[in-house]
Design an enzyme around this catalytic site. Sequence first.
Site, PDB file in Angstrom:
ATOM      1  N   ASP A  31     -13.086   9.025  14.622  1.00 17.19           N
ATOM      2  CA  ASP A  31     -13.053  10.282  13.882  1.00 17.19           C
ATOM      3  C   ASP A  31     -11.734  10.968  14.178  1.00 17.19           C
ATOM      4  OD1 ASP A  31     -14.055  12.342  12.289  1.00 17.19           O
ATOM      5  OD2 ASP A  31     -16.008  12.309  13.275  1.00 17.19           O
ATOM      6  N   HIS A  35      -5.626  14.508   8.541  1.00 14.69           N
ATOM      7  CA  HIS A  35      -6.902  14.920   9.148  1.00 14.69           C
ATOM      8  C   HIS A  35      -7.659  13.742   9.755  1.00 14.69           C
ATOM      9  CE1 HIS A  35      -7.168  19.162   7.624  1.00 14.69           C
ATOM     10  NE2 HIS A  35      -6.161  18.696   6.897  1.00 14.69           N
TER      11      HIS A  35
END
Length: 465
Positions: free
Chosen positions: A367, A159
Amino acid sequence: MSRLVVVSNRIADPRKAAAGGLAVALKESLQRTGGLWFGWSGKIRDAPDTSGGQSDVQLQASGNVTLATIDLNQQDYDTYYLGYANGVLWPVFHYRLDLANFDTHFATAYRRVNQLFARRLMALLRPDDVIWVHDYHLIPLAAELRAMGCGNRIGFFLHIPMPPPLIMAALPEHEWLMRSLFAYDLVGLQTEIDVTHFTHYVESEAHAQRVGTDGLRAFNRTLRIGAYPIGIDVDEFTALANAKEGRDMFVRMREEYSRRRLLLGVDRLDYSKGLPQRVHAFRELLAHYPENHNSATLIQIASPSRGDVGAYEDLRRQMDSLCGAINGDYGELDWMPVRYIHRNVARRRLPGLYRASRVALVTPLRDGMNLVAKEFIAAQDPADPGMLVLSRFAGAAEQLKEALLVNPYDIQGTAHAIQKALTMPLEERVRRHDALLRRVREQDVHWWSSRFLDALADTSHGAGD
Ligand code: ADQ
């Protein structure tokens, strides 16, 4: 039909409304196959584990899905979870070598807890189960399972970002860690850039050969690798926006800020999210575009996360002082430029908040994806949408090109983009939002999970073993 077994550090009950993204994404496949979700209970056990068997696995039924959890002891929590996962892998994978604490005890504990997970999981497995492992806490899990004789099909999804090869190489255990990924049949990353980083790493460090369009062969095994950008459940989010609490929140915010232009940031308080840089950019906006005085108001929600790690305390103090200084320097009796909220906000209140905002600031320094960007788009009124200012270093930037992309290190450039977002004509906002919403809808969380599971089912399992 094979049973789906999901493994992640934390699990969520898919039947609970507040379970969040991953639970929503996996619910359908778990329910359809009578699946199993295995992970840490979130509890810390006082006594050391002496059972040596299965007695410490807690099983709970959620409809026809089984939730299986184990507790950690205090030492494992401190060294595996806080120490290695959050104190080494999180900073390194977000390019923050300066914040990593390379203590060899942490790496040992990380391996030990992965072995513990593997041992406990192994006893629950059936021969044709398909296993899907999630995130950086559990990178070596498949290698540990294989060492115990597990022949199942196993996929892994990361992720967070995959760093470039030279950053990865700073990790003392990088060879072991990256080699262990080859125990999976399929590795999914968020973006094409992540895939490029991993491919270059294994080519230069392990002389990996490309096989077909998406195969890599090294360490006598072949894995498939691909970009599987995670999405949101647009329908679930729209339902939240239309539910009473979502609507109430929207009306309240619109009334409260009827004379203001609202800017919004929603993040976990984390150094990867670029919060101080964002506040600096907002200050620059006020300094350079005085028409925003008495008008532009930034609501920054930064909920506490992993508070025990020192770097978070520093960040918290920094944010307190930056926000206080702006309010002191620019605030009026009836206008506070920044509202900084260091608390959790209930998920069901987010859509109303998003919809009441003219601009969202999603400006992480790095991110993996960033789902707030996608949620903001889904929550807008298509006839009069707010504008997204998005960091080019968020994984979401690969898909959301019609947002205003910024370099969050460039404070002036970001302030300029915020001004552009605040003054953008309606026609242009509608055009950009239309394209963004179409993509967020098409590439939603169900698209993500079914693409990954279809590719996993398609792997020529076990090649080269
Ligand atoms: P996170 O870093 O937690 O996750 P993100 O994608 O921004 O990041 O948010 C995940 C969810 O948390 C969203 O549904 C969001 O609404 C919610 N959330 C975030 N801040 C919140 C707040 N202050 N209050 C309430 N809810 C909040 C990791 C990676 C990301 C990746 C996700 C999913 O770091 O890059 O997008 O996993 O893969």
